[in-house]
Design a protein around this motif. Structure first.
Motif, PDB file in Angstrom:
ATOM      1  N   ASP A 122      12.949  49.564  27.551  1.00  0.00           N
ATOM      2  CA  ASP A 122      11.490  49.718  26.522  1.00  0.00           C
ATOM      3  C   ASP A 122       9.927  49.886  26.731  1.00  0.00           C
ATOM      4  O   ASP A 122       9.085  49.699  25.593  1.00  0.00           O
ATOM      5  N   LYS A 123      10.441  48.240  26.999  1.00  0.00           N
ATOM      6  CA  LYS A 123       9.687  47.414  26.708  1.00  0.00           C
ATOM      7  C   LYS A 123       7.804  48.077  28.325  1.00  0.00           C
ATOM      8  O   LYS A 123       8.151  47.605  29.432  1.00  0.00           O
ATOM      9  N   PHE A 124       6.834  48.521  27.534  1.00  0.00           N
ATOM     10  CA  PHE A 124       5.696  48.699  28.710  1.00  0.00           C
ATOM     11  C   PHE A 124       5.440  47.203  29.878  1.00  0.00           C
ATOM     12  O   PHE A 124       5.196  46.865  29.149  1.00  0.00           O
ATOM     13  N   LEU A 125       5.581  47.749  30.893  1.00  0.00           N
ATOM     14  CA  LEU A 125       4.692  46.604  31.386  1.00  0.00           C
ATOM     15  C   LEU A 125       3.141  45.912  32.368  1.00  0.00           C
ATOM     16  O   LEU A 125       2.943  45.613  32.062  1.00  0.00           O
ATOM     17  N   ALA A 126       3.497  47.512  33.111  1.00  0.00           N
ATOM     18  CA  ALA A 126       2.216  47.684  34.064  1.00  0.00           C
ATOM     19  C   ALA A 126       1.809  49.347  34.135  1.00  0.00           C
ATOM     20  O   ALA A 126       2.661  49.859  34.383  1.00  0.00           O
ATOM     21  N   LEU A 127       0.622  49.398  34.645  1.00  0.00           N
ATOM     22  CA  LEU A 127       0.599  50.613  34.962  1.00  0.00           C
ATOM     23  C   LEU A 127      -0.299  50.362  36.632  1.00  0.00           C
ATOM     24  O   LEU A 127      -1.109  49.574  36.921  1.00  0.00           O
ATOM     25  N   GLY A 128      -0.023  51.664  37.501  1.00  0.00           N
ATOM     26  CA  GLY A 128      -0.456  51.682  38.561  1.00  0.00           C
ATOM     27  C   GLY A 128       0.056  51.848  40.203  1.00  0.00           C
ATOM     28  O   GLY A 128       1.246  52.517  39.920  1.00  0.00           O
ATOM     29  N   THR A 129       0.171  51.967  41.278  1.00  0.00           N
ATOM     30  CA  THR A 129       0.350  52.177  42.741  1.00  0.00           C
ATOM     31  C   THR A 129       1.255  51.746  42.681  1.00  0.00           C
ATOM     32  O   THR A 129       2.224  50.775  42.051  1.00  0.00           O
ATOM     33  N   LYS A 130       1.489  52.302  43.878  1.00  0.00           N
ATOM     34  CA  LYS A 130       3.449  51.578  43.718  1.00  0.00           C
ATOM     35  C   LYS A 130       3.255  50.126  44.459  1.00  0.00           C
ATOM     36  O   LYS A 130       3.895  49.252  44.340  1.00  0.00           O
ATOM     37  N   GLU A 131       2.367  49.878  44.821  1.00  0.00           N
ATOM     38  CA  GLU A 131       1.594  49.315  46.183  1.00  0.00           C
ATOM     39  C   GLU A 131       1.888  47.710  44.783  1.00  0.00           C
ATOM     40  O   GLU A 131       1.576  47.039  44.477  1.00  0.00           O
ATOM     41  N   GLU A 132       0.201  48.662  44.134  1.00  0.00           N
ATOM     42  CA  GLU A 132       0.082  47.551  42.684  1.00  0.00           C
ATOM     43  C   GLU A 132       1.563  47.136  42.197  1.00  0.00           C
ATOM     44  O   GLU A 132       1.848  46.140  41.904  1.00  0.00           O
ATOM     45  N   LEU A 133       2.408  47.732  41.650  1.00  0.00           N
ATOM     46  CA  LEU A 133       3.570  47.539  40.931  1.00  0.00           C
ATOM     47  C   LEU A 133       4.603  46.594  41.947  1.00  0.00           C
ATOM     48  O   LEU A 133       5.278  45.628  41.331  1.00  0.00           O
ATOM     49  N   ALA A 134       4.654  46.723  42.096  1.00  0.00           N
ATOM     50  CA  ALA A 134       5.137  45.636  43.961  1.00  0.00           C
ATOM     51  C   ALA A 134       4.547  44.097  44.294  1.00  0.00           C
ATOM     52  O   ALA A 134       5.179  43.231  43.516  1.00  0.00           O
ATOM     53  N   GLU A 135       3.346  44.510  43.981  1.00  0.00           N
ATOM     54  CA  GLU A 135       2.595  43.161  44.241  1.00  0.00           C
ATOM     55  C   GLU A 135       2.856  42.410  43.145  1.00  0.00           C
ATOM     56  O   GLU A 135       3.396  41.100  42.759  1.00  0.00           O
ATOM     57  N   TYR A 136       2.944  43.150  41.754  1.00  0.00           N
ATOM     58  CA  TYR A 136       3.043  42.657  40.460  1.00  0.00           C
ATOM     59  C   TYR A 136       4.291  41.689  40.669  1.00  0.00           C
ATOM     60  O   TYR A 136       5.242  40.766  39.730  1.00  0.00           O
ATOM     61  N   LEU A 137       5.887  42.430  40.955  1.00  0.00           N
ATOM     62  CA  LEU A 137       7.101  42.230  41.093  1.00  0.00           C
ATOM     63  C   LEU A 137       6.746  41.401  41.751  1.00  0.00           C
ATOM     64  O   LEU A 137       8.165  40.444  41.188  1.00  0.00           O
ATOM     65  N   GLY A 138       6.296  41.289  42.716  1.00  0.00           N
ATOM     66  CA  GLY A 138       6.368  40.263  43.853  1.00  0.00           C
ATOM     67  C   GLY A 138       7.059  40.939  44.292  1.00  0.00           C
ATOM     68  O   GLY A 138       8.455  39.493  45.138  1.00  0.00           O
ATOM     69  N   CYS A 139       7.743  42.425  44.462  1.00  0.00           N
ATOM     70  CA  CYS A 139       9.074  42.896  45.135  1.00  0.00           C
ATOM     71  C   CYS A 139       7.659  43.684  46.724  1.00  0.00           C
ATOM     72  O   CYS A 139       7.066  43.737  46.516  1.00  0.00           O
ATOM     73  N   LYS A 140       8.288  44.663  47.533  1.00  0.00           N
ATOM     74  CA  LYS A 140       8.044  45.223  48.251  1.00  0.00           C
ATOM     75  C   LYS A 140       8.340  46.351  47.901  1.00  0.00           C
ATOM     76  O   LYS A 140       8.821  47.409  46.442  1.00  0.00           O
ATOM     77  N   GLU A 141       7.303  47.700  48.155  1.00  0.00           N
ATOM     78  CA  GLU A 141       7.066  49.170  48.006  1.00  0.00           C
ATOM     79  C   GLU A 141       8.368  49.930  47.656  1.00  0.00           C
ATOM     80  O   GLU A 141       8.796  50.966  47.207  1.00  0.00           O
ATOM     81  N   GLN A 142       9.199  49.419  48.432  1.00  0.00           N
ATOM     82  CA  GLN A 142      10.420  49.571  48.902  1.00  0.00           C
ATOM     83  C   GLN A 142      11.234  49.996  47.639  1.00  0.00           C
ATOM     84  O   GLN A 142      12.231  50.830  47.335  1.00  0.00           O
ATOM     85  N   THR A 143      11.534  48.923  47.261  1.00  0.00           N
ATOM     86  CA  THR A 143      12.114  48.535  45.884  1.00  0.00           C
ATOM     87  C   THR A 143      11.595  49.258  44.785  1.00  0.00           C
ATOM     88  O   THR A 143      12.638  50.233  44.257  1.00  0.00           O
ATOM     89  N   ILE A 144      10.718  49.585  44.594  1.00  0.00           N
ATOM     90  CA  ILE A 144       9.379  50.437  43.988  1.00  0.00           C
ATOM     91  C   ILE A 144      10.277  52.063  44.659  1.00  0.00           C
ATOM     92  O   ILE A 144      10.180  52.366  42.808  1.00  0.00           O
ATOM     93  N   ASN A 145      10.088  52.574  45.023  1.00  0.00           N
ATOM     94  CA  ASN A 145      10.667  53.755  45.446  1.00  0.00           C
ATOM     95  C   ASN A 145      12.384  53.586  45.006  1.00  0.00           C
ATOM     96  O   ASN A 145      12.604  55.032  44.459  1.00  0.00           O
ATOM     97  N   PHE A 146      13.269  52.261  44.726  1.00  0.00           N
ATOM     98  CA  PHE A 146      14.145  52.453  44.811  1.00  0.00           C
ATOM     99  C   PHE A 146      14.651  52.532  43.335  1.00  0.00           C
ATOM    100  O   PHE A 146      15.523  53.294  43.394  1.00  0.00           O
ATOM    101  N   TYR A 147      13.757  51.520  42.277  1.00  0.00           N
ATOM    102  CA  TYR A 147      13.346  52.379  41.329  1.00  0.00           C
ATOM    103  C   TYR A 147      13.652  54.185  40.739  1.00  0.00           C
ATOM    104  O   TYR A 147      13.735  54.485  39.569  1.00  0.00           O
ATOM    105  N   ARG A 148      13.338  54.991  42.028  1.00  0.00           N
ATOM    106  CA  ARG A 148      12.707  56.023  40.995  1.00  0.00           C
ATOM    107  C   ARG A 148      14.713  56.914  41.497  1.00  0.00           C
ATOM    108  O   ARG A 148      14.341  57.765  41.740  1.00  0.00           O
ATOM    109  N   THR A 149      15.292  56.223  42.574  1.00  0.00           N
ATOM    110  CA  THR A 149      16.413  57.524  43.059  1.00  0.00           C
ATOM    111  C   THR A 149      17.147  57.157  42.193  1.00  0.00           C
ATOM    112  O   THR A 149      16.675  56.905  40.282  1.00  0.00           O
TER     113      THR A 149
END
Length: 70
Positions: free
Chosen positions: A19-46
């Motif tokens: 329930d905790k908000f962490l960040a707002l941004g593009t997939k690229e920005e969120l991947a950078e924030y988490l230190g992961c790949k954009e593919q990982t952000i895509n996976f979180y939406r599957t």
């Protein structure tokens, strides 16, 4: 004449951990924030990942599409 570099639509996503908000941004920005790949952000939406988070939703990342930016 139309430019080869067409304007790219950017989509913003909200990133939560449980329930905790962490960040707002593009997939690229969120991947950078988490230190992961954009593919990982895509996976979180599957659907596969969504099924996994049912067991421990407060410990998993949630990525939600917010809006289109022109």
């Amino acid at each position: 004449m139309m430019s080869f570099m067409a304007k790219r639509k950017l989509i913003e996503y909200a990133l939560y951990k449980g329930d905790k908000f962490l960040a707002l941004g593009t997939k690229e920005e969120l991947a950078e924030y988490l230190g992961c790949k954009e593919q990982t952000i895509n996976f979180y939406r599957t659907k596969t990942y969504q099924k996994r988070i049912e067991k421990s939703p407060n410990e998993r990342y949630i990525v939600i599409k917010v809006e289109d930016i022109e």
